[in-house]
Design a protein around this motif. Structure first.
Motif, PDB file in Angstrom:
ATOM      1  N   VAL A  62       1.965   5.754 -10.541  1.00  0.00           N
ATOM      2  CA  VAL A  62       0.773   5.018 -10.650  1.00  0.00           C
ATOM      3  C   VAL A  62      -0.432   5.726 -10.082  1.00  0.00           C
ATOM      4  O   VAL A  62      -0.070   6.964  -9.488  1.00  0.00           O
ATOM      5  CB  VAL A  62       0.640   3.856  -9.733  1.00  0.00           C
ATOM      6  CG1 VAL A  62       1.850   2.831 -10.209  1.00  0.00           C
ATOM      7  CG2 VAL A  62       0.797   4.131  -8.108  1.00  0.00           C
ATOM      8  N   ASP A  63      -1.554   5.254 -10.191  1.00  0.00           N
ATOM      9  CA  ASP A  63      -2.904   6.259  -9.645  1.00  0.00           C
ATOM     10  C   ASP A  63      -3.258   5.398  -8.343  1.00  0.00           C
ATOM     11  O   ASP A  63      -3.629   4.409  -8.623  1.00  0.00           O
ATOM     12  CB  ASP A  63      -3.936   6.410 -10.448  1.00  0.00           C
ATOM     13  CG  ASP A  63      -5.045   6.814 -10.081  1.00  0.00           C
ATOM     14  OD1 ASP A  63      -5.069   7.426  -8.845  1.00  0.00           O
ATOM     15  OD2 ASP A  63      -6.168   6.767 -10.782  1.00  0.00           O
ATOM     16  N   ALA A  99      -5.236   5.489  -6.629  1.00  0.00           N
ATOM     17  CA  ALA A  99      -6.901   5.310  -6.173  1.00  0.00           C
ATOM     18  C   ALA A  99      -7.104   3.950  -6.779  1.00  0.00           C
ATOM     19  O   ALA A  99      -8.262   3.480  -6.613  1.00  0.00           O
ATOM     20  CB  ALA A  99      -7.696   6.633  -6.933  1.00  0.00           C
ATOM     21  N   GLN A 100      -6.210   3.452  -7.829  1.00  0.00           N
ATOM     22  CA  GLN A 100      -6.688   2.366  -8.623  1.00  0.00           C
ATOM     23  C   GLN A 100      -6.163   1.109  -7.598  1.00  0.00           C
ATOM     24  O   GLN A 100      -5.466   1.240  -6.838  1.00  0.00           O
ATOM     25  CB  GLN A 100      -5.850   2.238  -9.920  1.00  0.00           C
ATOM     26  CG  GLN A 100      -6.256   3.105 -10.481  1.00  0.00           C
ATOM     27  CD  GLN A 100      -8.013   3.107 -11.329  1.00  0.00           C
ATOM     28  OE1 GLN A 100      -8.112   2.317 -11.603  1.00  0.00           O
ATOM     29  NE2 GLN A 100      -8.313   4.288 -11.254  1.00  0.00           N
ATOM     30  N   GLN A 101      -6.683  -0.151  -7.869  1.00  0.00           N
ATOM     31  CA  GLN A 101      -6.157  -1.435  -7.241  1.00  0.00           C
ATOM     32  C   GLN A 101      -4.670  -1.700  -7.514  1.00  0.00           C
ATOM     33  O   GLN A 101      -4.008  -2.033  -6.560  1.00  0.00           O
ATOM     34  CB  GLN A 101      -7.058  -2.605  -7.817  1.00  0.00           C
ATOM     35  CG  GLN A 101      -7.855  -3.228  -6.521  1.00  0.00           C
ATOM     36  CD  GLN A 101      -6.843  -4.000  -5.740  1.00  0.00           C
ATOM     37  OE1 GLN A 101      -5.966  -4.792  -6.258  1.00  0.00           O
ATOM     38  NE2 GLN A 101      -6.837  -3.978  -4.545  1.00  0.00           N
ATOM     39  N   ASN A 102      -4.210  -1.252  -8.727  1.00  0.00           N
ATOM     40  CA  ASN A 102      -2.596  -1.530  -9.140  1.00  0.00           C
ATOM     41  C   ASN A 102      -2.116  -2.862  -8.913  1.00  0.00           C
ATOM     42  O   ASN A 102      -1.084  -2.954  -8.270  1.00  0.00           O
ATOM     43  CB  ASN A 102      -1.934  -0.430  -8.559  1.00  0.00           C
ATOM     44  CG  ASN A 102      -2.381   0.830  -8.798  1.00  0.00           C
ATOM     45  OD1 ASN A 102      -2.337   1.365 -10.017  1.00  0.00           O
ATOM     46  ND2 ASN A 102      -2.399   1.742  -7.827  1.00  0.00           N
ATOM     47  N   ASP A 161       0.782  -1.208   0.004  1.00  0.00           N
ATOM     48  CA  ASP A 161       0.153   0.099  -0.082  1.00  0.00           C
ATOM     49  C   ASP A 161       0.736   1.118  -0.074  1.00  0.00           C
ATOM     50  O   ASP A 161       0.805   2.130  -0.690  1.00  0.00           O
ATOM     51  CB  ASP A 161      -0.969  -0.113   1.214  1.00  0.00           C
ATOM     52  CG  ASP A 161      -2.139  -0.659   1.225  1.00  0.00           C
ATOM     53  OD1 ASP A 161      -2.451  -1.272   0.080  1.00  0.00           O
ATOM     54  OD2 ASP A 161      -2.810  -1.035   2.249  1.00  0.00           O
ATOM     55  N   MET A 183       2.825   1.867  -3.411  1.00  0.00           N
ATOM     56  CA  MET A 183       1.674   2.402  -4.109  1.00  0.00           C
ATOM     57  C   MET A 183       1.552   3.922  -3.863  1.00  0.00           C
ATOM     58  O   MET A 183       1.572   4.651  -4.856  1.00  0.00           O
ATOM     59  CB  MET A 183       0.487   1.556  -4.337  1.00  0.00           C
ATOM     60  CG  MET A 183       0.405   0.225  -4.715  1.00  0.00           C
ATOM     61  SD  MET A 183       1.493   0.159  -6.208  1.00  0.00           S
ATOM     62  CE  MET A 183       2.707  -0.952  -5.976  1.00  0.00           C
ATOM     63  N   TRP A 239       0.997  -3.838 -10.577  1.00  0.00           N
ATOM     64  CA  TRP A 239       2.097  -3.297 -10.027  1.00  0.00           C
ATOM     65  C   TRP A 239       2.512  -3.645  -8.464  1.00  0.00           C
ATOM     66  O   TRP A 239       3.676  -3.851  -8.387  1.00  0.00           O
ATOM     67  CB  TRP A 239       1.759  -1.516  -9.701  1.00  0.00           C
ATOM     68  CG  TRP A 239       2.104  -0.725 -10.897  1.00  0.00           C
ATOM     69  CD1 TRP A 239       1.192   0.008 -11.741  1.00  0.00           C
ATOM     70  CD2 TRP A 239       3.315  -0.274 -11.020  1.00  0.00           C
ATOM     71  NE1 TRP A 239       1.883   0.627 -12.709  1.00  0.00           N
ATOM     72  CE2 TRP A 239       3.192   0.554 -12.223  1.00  0.00           C
ATOM     73  CE3 TRP A 239       4.691  -0.060 -10.463  1.00  0.00           C
ATOM     74  CZ2 TRP A 239       4.401   1.312 -12.917  1.00  0.00           C
ATOM     75  CZ3 TRP A 239       5.660   0.812 -11.098  1.00  0.00           C
ATOM     76  CH2 TRP A 239       5.440   1.508 -12.278  1.00  0.00           C
ATOM     77  N   ARG A 240       1.419  -4.056  -7.796  1.00  0.00           N
ATOM     78  CA  ARG A 240       1.932  -4.631  -6.428  1.00  0.00           C
ATOM     79  C   ARG A 240       2.556  -6.097  -6.619  1.00  0.00           C
ATOM     80  O   ARG A 240       3.592  -5.993  -6.026  1.00  0.00           O
ATOM     81  CB  ARG A 240       0.568  -4.934  -5.717  1.00  0.00           C
ATOM     82  CG  ARG A 240      -0.086  -3.578  -5.030  1.00  0.00           C
ATOM     83  CD  ARG A 240      -1.479  -3.859  -4.662  1.00  0.00           C
ATOM     84  NE  ARG A 240      -2.291  -2.778  -4.542  1.00  0.00           N
ATOM     85  CZ  ARG A 240      -2.233  -2.250  -3.242  1.00  0.00           C
ATOM     86  NH1 ARG A 240      -1.803  -2.902  -2.130  1.00  0.00           N
ATOM     87  NH2 ARG A 240      -2.994  -1.028  -3.235  1.00  0.00           N
ATOM     88  N   GLY A 276       2.604   6.693  -6.197  1.00  0.00           N
ATOM     89  CA  GLY A 276       1.715   8.017  -6.667  1.00  0.00           C
ATOM     90  C   GLY A 276       2.101   9.295  -6.361  1.00  0.00           C
ATOM     91  O   GLY A 276       2.067  10.096  -7.264  1.00  0.00           O
TER      92      GLY A 276
END
Ligand SMILES: Nc1ccnc(=O)[nH]1
Length: 530
Positions: A142-143, A145-148, A130, A133, A151-152, A137
């Motif tokens: 990354v954004d 607000a997205q689940q991503n 988290d 991310m 990326w995670r 951000g």
């Protein structure tokens, strides 16, 4: 000098790849290595998250710090004794378990430890995703607000790969990684702390959530439960790991020094990071310190991201290495190096599973108090076995023998009784965040959680009481307590030697082995001279 170092490295690798008592010439007299291993394992964002968790679960700032400090004082005091056990015996935690649980019985704790180590590797990686991310951000990658999810998992995979590479190379590579990366990491942490405590308006007198400040018995109950999770849980979680690393420390190193160095190596970073996390959480119950620092001080973005990613690596190389030696204790004949790769893959599966859990705080709390149940119980049994029953032993070769050569019982029922009773006692006294982990006695006490104490006392007490007759009837202190029923103490002394006498190669240079020890053949199978 150089040659000596590299030959000792070869010896270390041979020793760790086939599990044998670490001989004196392959050990180190330098204590700084132990300090950096344990400090490194704890300078990770998870420790500021634990501090912030105290605030999130409803405690005041002062109460959060109180439970963190008391919990870790208790945890680290116990931890130090398990460190000493590794130095004394040259054995890993799960080989030591054989002495009490039996030669095959030791498979149970070893299997639990292997699974727990995978779980920790997953938890430590999952817990920063988290934050990573959010930081990505802030620098526009990354954004948030997205689940991503891609990326995670990608970040987790990169972290995992680095961990596997270091762990693959063994203890020396781990010690070197911690020693080299810790100083710059500490500089970033100091900078973060200075910024946090001078530039951000921390509410040092934060009393709890507005309108829901806890008082009286409720406050005490909440403190006890949170102490079990974030104070005791984190600290005692390391008991089972301690001997795996201290077995490389020379017996010429003073135990008091080794104890203090290792315990402080854990205690200082845990409390410092907990303080950072808890103090920043008073500003805004939810935000992570890393995020707060970066959103206020953009220049810190890159160093903070590096610190955050370094955290799980430094912690997990310990988890992964311990996984590999726990699997070796299962008599699995896969090389320790191959196991480093296996654990990386399994931990990735774990990360993915953790990303599916709905509530971050509840998941973390449940994980921590489950660890307490297992370690408090195991620790109680081990403490009685090695600090009471076999306190005079110096030669622990009997732990390393194959199942066919061993003279230990296959299973020692006493240890199993103590173990299962200890686990049940922990559950009765635990009061976690989810109903399944709220035991009846803790519930009856209004939510007071003394699970760690109940587990240790019940397991240690039962093992002591049930093992006492055998302990008393043993004709000689040098006979392992857990020998098979069909062997007499005399037979074991004659064929296997006297465990009170060290092997000559266990004695540090400068100290001479006792006259009796000089009669041994270097195998530990010394005949007894009446
Ligand atoms: N507290 C902990 C014990 C063992 N492994 C960890 O990663 N953390």
């Amino acid at each position: 000098m150089k040659e000596a170092a590299s030959s000792s490295e070869t010896v270390t690798q041979e020793v760790e790849d086939t599990l044998q008592p670490v001989p004196e010439h392959a050990r180190t007299t330098k204590l700084s290595g132990q300090f950096w291993i344990w400090a490194g394992a704890n300078v990770a964002p998870i420790n500021w998250i634990l501090g912030a968790l105290g605030i999130q679960l409803g405690l005041s700032f002062a109460d959060t710090m109180t439970v963190l400090i008391i919990g870790n004082l208790i945890g680290m005091a116990g931890f130090g004794f398990f460190v000493l056990l590794g130095q004394k015996t040259g054995a890993t935690g799960m080989l030591l378990a054989r002495g009490a649980f039996g030669r095959r019985g030791g498979y149970l704790p070893a299997a639990i430890q292997a699974i727990v180590a995978i779980g920790w590797a997953a938890v430590n990686t999952w817990i920063i995703l988290d934050l990573v991310m959010a930081l990505f951000g802030l620098i526009g990658w990354v954004d948030p607000a997205q689940q991503n999810l891609g990326w995670r998992l990608g970040v987790a995979a990169v972290i995992m790969a680095i961990q596997v590479i270091i762990c693959y190379r063994g203890y020396k590579a781990i010690a070197r990684f911690e020693r080299w990366t810790m100083p710059p990491t500490l500089i970033v942490l100091v900078a973060m702390s200075i910024i946090a405590w001078t530039q951000l308006d921390i509410d040092w007198s934060y009393a709890g959530p507005a309108g829901a400040v806890l008082t009286g018995g409720e406050r005490f109950a909440a403190m006890s439960g949170i102490m079990t999770a974030i104070g005791i849980g984190w600290g005692i979680g390391w008991f089972t790991y301690a001997p795996d690393y201290s077995r490389f420390v020379s017996t010429s190193v003073k135990p008091a020094k080794l104890f203090a160095t290792s315990a402080l190596g854990q205690f200082l970073p845990v409390v410092w990071l907990g303080l950072l996390g808890a103090s920043l959480a008073t500003k805004n119950g939810a935000a992570d310190p890393g995020e707060l620092i970066v959103s206020n001080f953009g220049v810190m973005a890159i160093p903070v991201i590096l610190l955050v990613i370094h955290g799980p690596i430094a912690t997990n190389i310990i988890n992964m290495y311990t996984f590999s030696v726990a699997v070796q204790a299962l008599d699995v004949k896969i090389s320790r190096k191959a196991l480093s790769i296996v654990v990386g893959v399994l931990a990735m599966v774990g990360v993915w599973l953790f990303t599916l859990t709905p509530d971050f705080g509840e998941t973390l709390d449940s994980w921590l108090i489950s660890i307490v149940a297992w370690v408090a119980t195991w620790g109680g049994i081990m403490a009685v076995h090695y600090f009471v029953f076999e306190r005079h032993h110096r030669n622990f070769d009997y732990l390393f023998l194959s199942p066919t050569d061993t003279h230990l019982k296959a299973f020692n029922p006493i240890a199993f009784i103590a173990f299962f009773a200890g686990i049940i006692a922990t559950w009765l006294f635990m009061y976690g965040a989810i109903p399944a982990f709220q035991g009846p006695i803790a519930t009856a006490m209004g939510g007071v959680d003394l699970s760690w104490l109940a587990g240790t006392v019940v397991a240690a007490g039962l093992y002591l009481a049930l093992g006492w007759p055998r302990f008393k009837s043993r004709i000689h202190a040098g006979v392992p307590l857990g020998i098979r029923q069909d062997l007499s103490d005399r037979e074991v002394l004659n064929t296997r030697g006297n465990a009170v006498i060290p092997r000559p190669d266990q004695v540090p240079a400068g100290e001479t082995a006792s006259a009796t020890a000089a009669d041994t053949e270097g195998t530990g199978n010394a005949p007894v001279h009446a």
